[in-house]
Design an enzyme around this catalytic site. Structure first.
Site, PDB file in Angstrom:
ATOM      1  N   CYS A 147       0.823  -1.205   0.000  1.00  0.00           N
ATOM      2  CA  CYS A 147       0.000   0.000   0.000  1.00  0.00           C
ATOM      3  C   CYS A 147       0.860   1.260   0.000  1.00  0.00           C
ATOM      4  CB  CYS A 147      -0.947   0.000   1.195  1.00  0.00           C
ATOM      5  SG  CYS A 147      -0.116  -0.098   2.789  1.00  0.00           S
ATOM      6  N   ASN A 148       2.118   1.140   0.405  1.00  0.00           N
ATOM      7  CA  ASN A 148       2.987   2.308   0.503  1.00  0.00           C
ATOM      8  C   ASN A 148       4.013   2.423  -0.610  1.00  0.00           C
ATOM      9  OD1 ASN A 148       1.830   3.302   2.841  1.00  0.00           O
ATOM     10  ND2 ASN A 148       3.163   2.100   4.168  1.00  0.00           N
ATOM     11  N   SER A 183       9.765   2.868   6.010  1.00  0.00           N
ATOM     12  CA  SER A 183       8.312   2.721   6.101  1.00  0.00           C
ATOM     13  C   SER A 183       7.648   3.981   6.635  1.00  0.00           C
ATOM     14  CB  SER A 183       7.962   1.539   7.016  1.00  0.00           C
ATOM     15  OG  SER A 183       8.442   0.329   6.491  1.00  0.00           O
ATOM     16  N   PRO A 194       6.824  -4.197  11.097  1.00  0.00           N
ATOM     17  CA  PRO A 194       7.339  -5.509  10.689  1.00  0.00           C
ATOM     18  C   PRO A 194       6.692  -6.100   9.442  1.00  0.00           C
ATOM     19  CG  PRO A 194       5.766  -5.772  12.476  1.00  0.00           C
ATOM     20  CD  PRO A 194       5.892  -4.295  12.231  1.00  0.00           C
ATOM     21  N   GLN A 195       5.533  -5.565   9.007  1.00  0.00           N
ATOM     22  CA  GLN A 195       4.820  -6.191   7.902  1.00  0.00           C
ATOM     23  C   GLN A 195       5.617  -6.202   6.601  1.00  0.00           C
ATOM     24  OE1 GLN A 195       3.423  -3.871   9.828  1.00  0.00           O
ATOM     25  NE2 GLN A 195       1.619  -4.793  10.782  1.00  0.00           N
ATOM     26  N   GLY A 252     -12.406  -7.220   3.918  1.00  0.00           N
ATOM     27  CA  GLY A 252     -11.176  -7.905   3.558  1.00  0.00           C
ATOM     28  C   GLY A 252     -10.785  -8.859   4.672  1.00  0.00           C
ATOM     29  N   GLU A 294      -3.680  -9.734   5.917  1.00  0.00           N
ATOM     30  CA  GLU A 294      -2.848  -9.525   7.098  1.00  0.00           C
ATOM     31  C   GLU A 294      -3.104  -8.175   7.747  1.00  0.00           C
ATOM     32  OE1 GLU A 294       1.941  -9.456   8.259  1.00  0.00           O
ATOM     33  OE2 GLU A 294       1.281  -9.963   6.235  1.00  0.00           O
ATOM     34  N   MET A 295      -3.253  -7.117   6.931  1.00  0.00           N
ATOM     35  CA  MET A 295      -3.460  -5.791   7.488  1.00  0.00           C
ATOM     36  C   MET A 295      -4.804  -5.697   8.213  1.00  0.00           C
ATOM     37  SD  MET A 295      -2.310  -2.825   8.117  1.00  0.00           S
ATOM     38  CE  MET A 295      -0.893  -2.603   7.053  1.00  0.00           C
ATOM     39  N   ILE A 296      -5.846  -6.287   7.624  1.00  0.00           N
ATOM     40  CA  ILE A 296      -7.153  -6.282   8.280  1.00  0.00           C
ATOM     41  C   ILE A 296      -7.098  -7.085   9.578  1.00  0.00           C
ATOM     42  CG2 ILE A 296      -9.474  -7.279   8.107  1.00  0.00           C
ATOM     43  CD1 ILE A 296      -9.325  -4.586   6.810  1.00  0.00           C
TER      44      ILE A 296
END
Length: 449
Positions: A53-54, A116, A122-123, A196, A199-201
Site C-alpha cells: 500500500c505504501n 516505512s 514488521p509487515q 477484507g 494480514e493488514m485487516i
C-alpha cells in the site's frame, strides 16, 4: 552484474498515483514475466517486484559492464509507465532510480522498516519475502537478486534483534484505533466492519477487538476466509455482496482488499448516512488502489482516512528512537559493503571458471602422459618426477612468457605482479645479467596448452 531499483512510495507519490501501479499477489508472476520479456536485450536479466500500500518497486539485475545499466533503466521505466498508464516523464517525477550499492542500501532499509511510513513496522519484511517467492515462481529471480534479498533479510533480522527500532513506533492499526477514539469517546459502544481478510485487516481487527466493541463483522469476497477470521475474532461473517444493504449498521468501517476498483461507493455511503439519521461514520481505507471512493470524504458526517492520512499519527521524536536509527544505519552500511564486495567479485567469475578449466586440461594431459609411461613399465619415481615437472612448466609458462616479452618500462610492474602471485609478495631483485632468466622448455610430447 548490474543492480537497479526503480520505485515510488509514500514520500514521492500520493495514494491515487500509487494505486495506478499497485499489483495484487496473483498479478505479480504474470507482470514479472512481461517485464522479463522486455529485458531480453540485456544478458542474464533478473527481476523482482514489490508492491504494497505504501510502495511499488522494481528490482532488476543484468550481466555485463557499461551498457546494461542504461538498457535496464530504459526498459524498467518504459514497462512501468505503460503498466500504470502514465507517460515516462510523469512517472520519473514521482520515482527514484538507484544503482549498485545505493540499490542495496535501499533494499536493506526497506526490509528493516527504516523506509516505512511507520518506523520499524514488521509487515514489510513479510511482504518482501512474498515478492521474492513470486519472482522465484515466475522464473525471474537469479543469483544476484537472490543474494540481494537474502542479505536484506539477514540485515533486517540483525536490526530487529540488536536495536529497539520497532519499540518506539506505532503501527498503522494502532493509528486507526487512536483516530477512532478521537471521534467516539467509548469504542465499546461502536459496531465495527472489516472489509477484507488479509494480514493488514487481521492486525487492525486485533487492535480494535482489544477495545471490546459492541459488535464486529468481517465482509470478504471469499466467505470461507472471512469466516475463518471472524471466528478468530469472535465476529460475524458476511458476504461482500451484502455490504451496501448493511453498511448503515456500522459506526466504523476499515477496508483493505486487493480490488482494482473501489468497492464502497459514494451512493452506498449516502444511503447509509440517511438510514443512520446522519450519525457519523468513521472510515479507514488502507487499500492501494482505494477501496472507498475519495468523494466519500467530502460528506459532512463521514471521517475518511487513507494510509497517507495515518502517517500523521507516526511518532517521530525521542532520543531512544534516534539512537536506534543510528544503530540500524550502521548495521545496514556494513551489509551494503559486504554486498558490493560480493557484486564486484562476480565480475571475475568467468575468469575463475576459465582458470579452473585450463588447470583441469593441464592435469588431464599430464595424467594421461603418466599413465602412458606406467603402461610402458617406466619407474614410478621417474613417472612422478615427469608428472610434477610437466604441471609446473605448464603453470609457469604463461608467466615467464609475459616477463620475457615485457619491455624495460613494463617489466618492473610485471615482475611485481608475478612476485605477488607466485612468491606471496616476496621481492626478488635480479641482477642485469639475470634479468631475463631462461625458460626451461616443456618436454611433454603434447606441448603446452
Amino acid at each position: 552484474m548490474t543492480v537497479l531499483t526503480l520505485g515510488l512510495n509514500h514520500t514521492t507519490a500520493a495514494v491515487d498515483l500509487r494505486g495506478r501501479f499497485a499489483f495484487a499477489v496473483d498479478q505479480l508472476a504474470p507482470a514479472l514475466q512481461a517485464l522479463h520479456q522486455q529485458l531480453t536485450g540485456t544478458p542474464h536479466s533478473e527481476a523482482a517486484l514489490l508492491s504494497t500500500c505504501n510502495r511499488t518497486e522494481l528490482y532488476v539485475a543484468a550481466g555485463g559492464i557499461g551498457g546494461p545499466i542504461h538498457q535496464l533503466r530504459h526498459a524498467a521505466v518504459d514497462w512501468l509507465s505503460r503498466t500504470g498508464g502514465v507517460s515516462a516523464d510523469e512517472l520519473m517525477r514521482h520515482t527514484y532510480v538507484l544503482e549498485g550499492g545505493q540499490a542495496a542500501r535501499h533494499a536493506f532499509r526497506v526490509a528493516s522498516g527504516l523506509d516505512s511510513m511507520v518506523l520499524g513496522e514488521p509487515q514489510i519484511l513479510g511482504q518482501m519475502k512474498q515478492a521474492v517467492r513470486e519472482a522465484d515462481n515466475a522464473g525471474t529471480l537469479g543469483t544476484t537478486l537472490h543474494q540481494l534479498f537474502q542479505r536484506s533479510f539477514a540485515v533486517a533480522k540483525e536490526v530487529r534483534t540488536s536495536t529497539e527500532i520497532g519499540a518506539h513506533s506505532i503501527s498503522m492499526a494502532a493509528a486507526a484505533v487512536r483516530l477512532a477514539s478521537q471521534l467516539f469517546e467509548d469504542l465499546s459502544k461502536t459496531r465495527v466492519l472489516f472489509v477484507g481478510a488479509g494480514e493488514m485487516i487481521e492486525l487492525t481487527a486485533t487492535h480494535f477487538a482489544a477495545r471490546n466493541p459492541r459488535g464486529m463483522a468481517v465482509a470478504n469476497r471469499t466467505l470461507e476466509r472471512g469466516e475463518k477470521l471472524a471466528t478468530h475474532l469472535g465476529a460475524q461473517a458476511m458476504r461482500l455482496a451484502d455490504l451496501p444493504q448493511r453498511l448503515h449498521e456500522f459506526d466504523i468501517v476499515v477496508s483493505c482488499t486487493a480490488s482494482s476498483l473501489p468497492i464502497i461507493g459514494l451512493g452506498a455511503v449516502e444511503r447509509a448516512l440517511k438510514a443512520r439519521k446522519r450519525r457519523p461514520m468513521f472510515m479507514v481505507d488502507l487499500a492501494v488502489p482505494r477501496d472507498i471512493e475519495p468523494e466519500v470524504g467530502r460528506l459532512g458526517d463521514v471521517y475518511l482516512y487513507t494510509v497517507d492520512d495515518l502517517s500523521t499519527m507516526v511518532q517521530t521524536a525521542g532520543e531512544k528512537r534516534q539512537a536506534a536509527v543510528a544503530q540500524a544505519e550502521a548495521i545496514i552500511e556494513t551489509g551494503v559493503q559486504g554486498f558490493v564486495h560480493w557484486l564486484d567479485q562476480r565480475t571475475t567469475v568467468p575468469l575463475i571458471k576459465a582458470l579452473h578449466a585450463q588447470a583441469d586440461d593441464w592435469r588431464a594431459t599430464e595424467l594421461a602422459r603418466a599413465r602412458k609411461m606406467l603402461s610402458k613399465g617406466d619407474d614410478i619415481e621417474a613417472v612422478l618426477e615427469a608428472l610434477s615437472r610437466g604441471l609446473t612448466q605448464k603453470m609457469l609458462h604463461g608467466a615467464m612468457a609475459e616477463l620475457h616479452s615485457a619491455d624495460a618500462h613494463t617489466r618492473p610492474q610485471v615482475a611485481a605482479s608475478l612476485s605477488r602471485l607466485f612468491l606471496r609478495g616476496e621481492t626478488v631483485l635480479a641482477s642485469p645479467a639475470a634479468e631475463r632468466p631462461p625458460v626451461r622448455p616443456d618436454t611433454s610430447d603434447e606441448g603446452v596448452a
